[in-house]
Design an enzyme around this catalytic site. Structure first.
Site, mmCIF file in Angstrom:
data_model
loop_
_atom_site.group_PDB
_atom_site.id
_atom_site.type_symbol
_atom_site.label_atom_id
_atom_site.label_comp_id
_atom_site.label_asym_id
_atom_site.label_seq_id
_atom_site.Cartn_x
_atom_site.Cartn_y
_atom_site.Cartn_z
ATOM 1 C CB ILE A 152 -33.232 26.931 24.688
ATOM 2 C CG1 ILE A 152 -33.411 25.589 23.950
ATOM 3 C CG2 ILE A 152 -33.971 28.052 23.988
ATOM 4 C CD1 ILE A 152 -34.861 25.125 23.864
ATOM 5 C CB SER A 153 -28.298 25.320 22.019
ATOM 6 O OG SER A 153 -27.345 25.453 23.044
ATOM 7 C CD GLN A 154 -27.870 28.429 15.991
ATOM 8 O OE1 GLN A 154 -27.095 29.280 16.410
ATOM 9 N NE2 GLN A 154 -28.225 28.336 14.723
#
Length: 217
Positions: free
Chosen positions: A64-66
């Site tokens: 999950i992207s920051q």
């Protein structure tokens, strides 16, 4: 709202304030990120730190992207292709980015390569009452049956922009994609103007690879 929900709401507010301090100031994007509960898109172990500006593994070699990256890409799309409109996301992953786009008022379509992630996120969207259309497939080929799209967001890195995705943009539509080598890519925006494409280059990032016919093998 119980104590746990209040704690998460405070952490979400702190995350949004941190993004604002880092220069991400589009209030529509920040409002969507304030409303969408990121801790629901990570596993229980990661949920306690879900509002830190970090990426987390979600299984099958994906992340999950920051929050910074999500806000950055969403701002690029929103400022060039405001809702309402039809947006294609390549790489459903955890579902968080698609939920942010949905909260902004887009009609969201999302393609995921990994069936297990697709099945997990479809169940999550259903439980959250989100009307996001999902399918399993080669994201580098887009979703031709639903084209054209007003916007396309690619949440994985490609060695070059896939032609299939460019072809599925509507006129004045824009495509946001990290392009480059395996270890580092440059965020790139393509806008369709008739039969030609204008290109803008932005900051560098490091994404998981886009696997597919027009991505990495």
């Amino acid at each position: 709202m119980d104590a746990s929900d209040r704690s998460m709401a405070v952490k979400r507010m702190e995350m949004v304030q941190s993004l604002r301090q880092k220069g991400l100031v589009n209030e529509r994007v920040l409002d969507a990120m304030q409303r969408i509960e990121r801790h629901r898109f990570v596993d229980r172990e990661s949920s306690v730190s879900a509002y830190e500006d970090s990426a987390y593994p979600i299984g099958y070699g994906q992340t999950i992207s920051q929050p910074y990256t999500v806000a950055y890409m969403t701002t690029l799309l929103l400022e060039r292709c405001p809702p309402p409109g039809k947006v294609l996301e390549i790489g459903t992953g955890s579902g968080y980015q698609a939920a942010i786009l949905d909260a902004l008022g887009y009609r969201v379509y999302s393609v995921e390569r990994i069936p297990e992630l697709h099945d997990r996120v479809v169940g999550l969207f259903r439980s959250l009452g989100l009307a996001i259309s999902c399918r399993v497939g080669d994201g580098s080929l887009g979703w031709e049956e639903e084209a054209p799209f007003d916007g396309i967001m690619v949440t994985a890195a490609a060695p070059r922009c896939p032609e299939h995705l460019l072809e599925q943009l509507g006129d004045n539509g824009c495509l946001v994609i990290p392009v480059g080598e395996h270890n580092m890519q440059q965020m790139t925006v393509y806008r369709r103007v008739g039969e030609r494409f204008e290109k803008e280059l932005f900051h560098h990032f490091a994404f998981v690879p886009l696997i597919g016919r027009e991505g990495w093998n």
